[in-house]
Write a protein that holds these residues in place. Structure first.
Motif, mmCIF file in Angstrom:
data_model
loop_
_atom_site.group_PDB
_atom_site.id
_atom_site.type_symbol
_atom_site.label_atom_id
_atom_site.label_comp_id
_atom_site.label_asym_id
_atom_site.label_seq_id
_atom_site.Cartn_x
_atom_site.Cartn_y
_atom_site.Cartn_z
ATOM 1 N N UNK A 2 0.825 -1.209 0.000
ATOM 2 C CA UNK A 2 0.000 0.000 0.000
ATOM 3 C C UNK A 2 0.861 1.262 0.000
ATOM 4 N N UNK A 3 0.220 2.369 -0.357
ATOM 5 C CA UNK A 3 0.880 3.678 -0.245
ATOM 6 C C UNK A 3 0.872 4.174 1.190
ATOM 7 N N UNK A 4 -0.176 3.769 1.917
ATOM 8 C CA UNK A 4 -0.347 4.250 3.283
ATOM 9 C C UNK A 4 -1.032 3.180 4.108
ATOM 10 N N UNK A 5 -0.624 3.063 5.366
ATOM 11 C CA UNK A 5 -1.263 2.129 6.296
ATOM 12 C C UNK A 5 -1.884 2.925 7.437
ATOM 13 N N UNK A 6 -3.166 2.662 7.690
ATOM 14 C CA UNK A 6 -3.850 3.221 8.853
ATOM 15 C C UNK A 6 -3.893 2.166 9.946
ATOM 16 N N UNK A 7 -3.535 2.554 11.171
ATOM 17 C CA UNK A 7 -3.560 1.633 12.301
ATOM 18 C C UNK A 7 -4.725 2.000 13.220
ATOM 19 N N UNK A 8 -5.590 1.024 13.459
ATOM 20 C CA UNK A 8 -6.731 1.206 14.347
ATOM 21 C C UNK A 8 -6.489 0.497 15.673
ATOM 22 N N UNK A 9 -6.961 1.102 16.740
ATOM 23 C CA UNK A 9 -6.954 0.460 18.065
ATOM 24 C C UNK A 9 -8.114 1.026 18.856
ATOM 25 N N UNK A 10 -8.902 0.143 19.448
ATOM 26 C CA UNK A 10 -10.056 0.560 20.252
ATOM 27 C C UNK A 10 -10.971 1.518 19.501
ATOM 28 N N UNK A 11 -11.149 1.264 18.196
ATOM 29 C CA UNK A 11 -12.089 2.052 17.414
ATOM 30 C C UNK A 11 -11.589 3.403 16.951
ATOM 31 N N UNK A 12 -10.301 3.684 17.174
ATOM 32 C CA UNK A 12 -9.727 4.971 16.761
ATOM 33 C C UNK A 12 -8.525 4.755 15.838
ATOM 34 N N UNK A 13 -8.289 5.710 14.955
ATOM 35 C CA UNK A 13 -7.047 5.687 14.173
ATOM 36 C C UNK A 13 -5.957 6.265 15.059
ATOM 37 N N UNK A 14 -4.981 5.430 15.410
ATOM 38 C CA UNK A 14 -3.952 5.842 16.356
ATOM 39 C C UNK A 14 -2.629 6.166 15.684
ATOM 40 N N UNK A 15 -2.495 5.797 14.396
ATOM 41 C CA UNK A 15 -1.242 6.079 13.704
ATOM 42 C C UNK A 15 -1.455 5.824 12.215
#
Length: 244
Positions: A209-222
């Motif tokens: 991918x060009x970009x990775x979104x990291x989710x934790x506990x229902x939020x984008x954290x990084x």
């Protein structure tokens, strides 16, 4: 770049009262046109809910979801079904092909369901790009798992959708076959200008991918741009889980 998918303050809560569970919490993010975005996170982080809300498969409890500027909230199920059929492509872990239909017929199915004319030149181009020229008249049972997923990818592309959503699209494939399919996803972004959003638990898959979104506990954290598999693995370790 213009956002094809845009979520603003999207929350999704299942259940009520003490039994309520917040799957997404005030998520705001845009996915630019012509990009490949991977979504990762621990089990229960909200990855699947994120995909379902972004793709109009589920309705947020609050917030706004837009597809190429079209607001999805307030649409009834009939209109949402039409929008998904005409403007969104889907590739799932299971191939979901119709056993009695040939490769060409499976790929053309979304057009048939929409009552749309099949662009034969585009259909031939898609079949060529996914490497199935010699298999166009085969039935799914005559194909390998990797070939079946190529059919599913071609089916997702045939309507020229605004965005293709992938839900663990390589999860049922062996390592080498998975890399072939990921290479195809990368190709349709880089060469055709397609937009792809993929949920995955695999750092190698996400590295395409060009970009990775990291989710934790229902939020984008990084988030990470130009990701590497090692870098993603380290970040996932920091989040504390590898499983879906």
């Amino acid at each position: 770049m213009t956002d094809v998918v845009r979520l603003d303050a999207v929350s999704k809560v299942y259940g009520k009262g003490r039994a309520a569970v917040a799957a997404l919490r005030e998520v705001t993010v845009g996915v630019p046109r012509g990009t490949f975005t991977a979504v990762m996170g621990p089990s229960g982080s909200g990855k699947s809910t994120f995909l379902h809300c972004a793709a109009g498969l589920d309705v947020p409890t609050s917030g706004s979801v837009r597809l190429s500027g079209t607001e999805l909230s307030g649409m009834n199920e009939t209109r949402l079904t039409e929008l998904r059929r005409e403007r969104i492509g889907f590739v799932f872990q299971m191939f979901n092909l119709v056993p009695a239909l040939t490769v060409t017929e499976n790929i053309s199915l979304p057009l048939e369901l929409a009552g749309a004319r099949t662009d034969r030149a585009w259909l031939a181009e898609i079949i060529r790009r996914v490497g199935l020229e010699g298999r166009a008249r085969h039935l799914p049972a005559q194909l390998s798992g990797g070939q079946q997923q190529r059919v599913a990818l071609a089916r997702a592309l045939v309507t020229r959708p605004d965005v293709v959503f992938g839900d663990e699209p390589t999860g049922a494939l062996d390592t080498m076959t998975a890399r072939d399919v990921l290479g195809l996803l990368r190709e349709v972004v880089s060469e055709l200008g397609q937009t792809v959003v993929m949920v995955t638990h695999d750092p190698i898959a996400a590295s395409y991918a060009d970009k990775v979104l990291f989710l934790a506990d229902g939020r984008i954290v990084d988030s990470v741009t130009s990701p590497t598999a090692d870098g993603i693995a380290r970040r996932m370790t920091g989040l504390g889980a590898w499983t879906r």
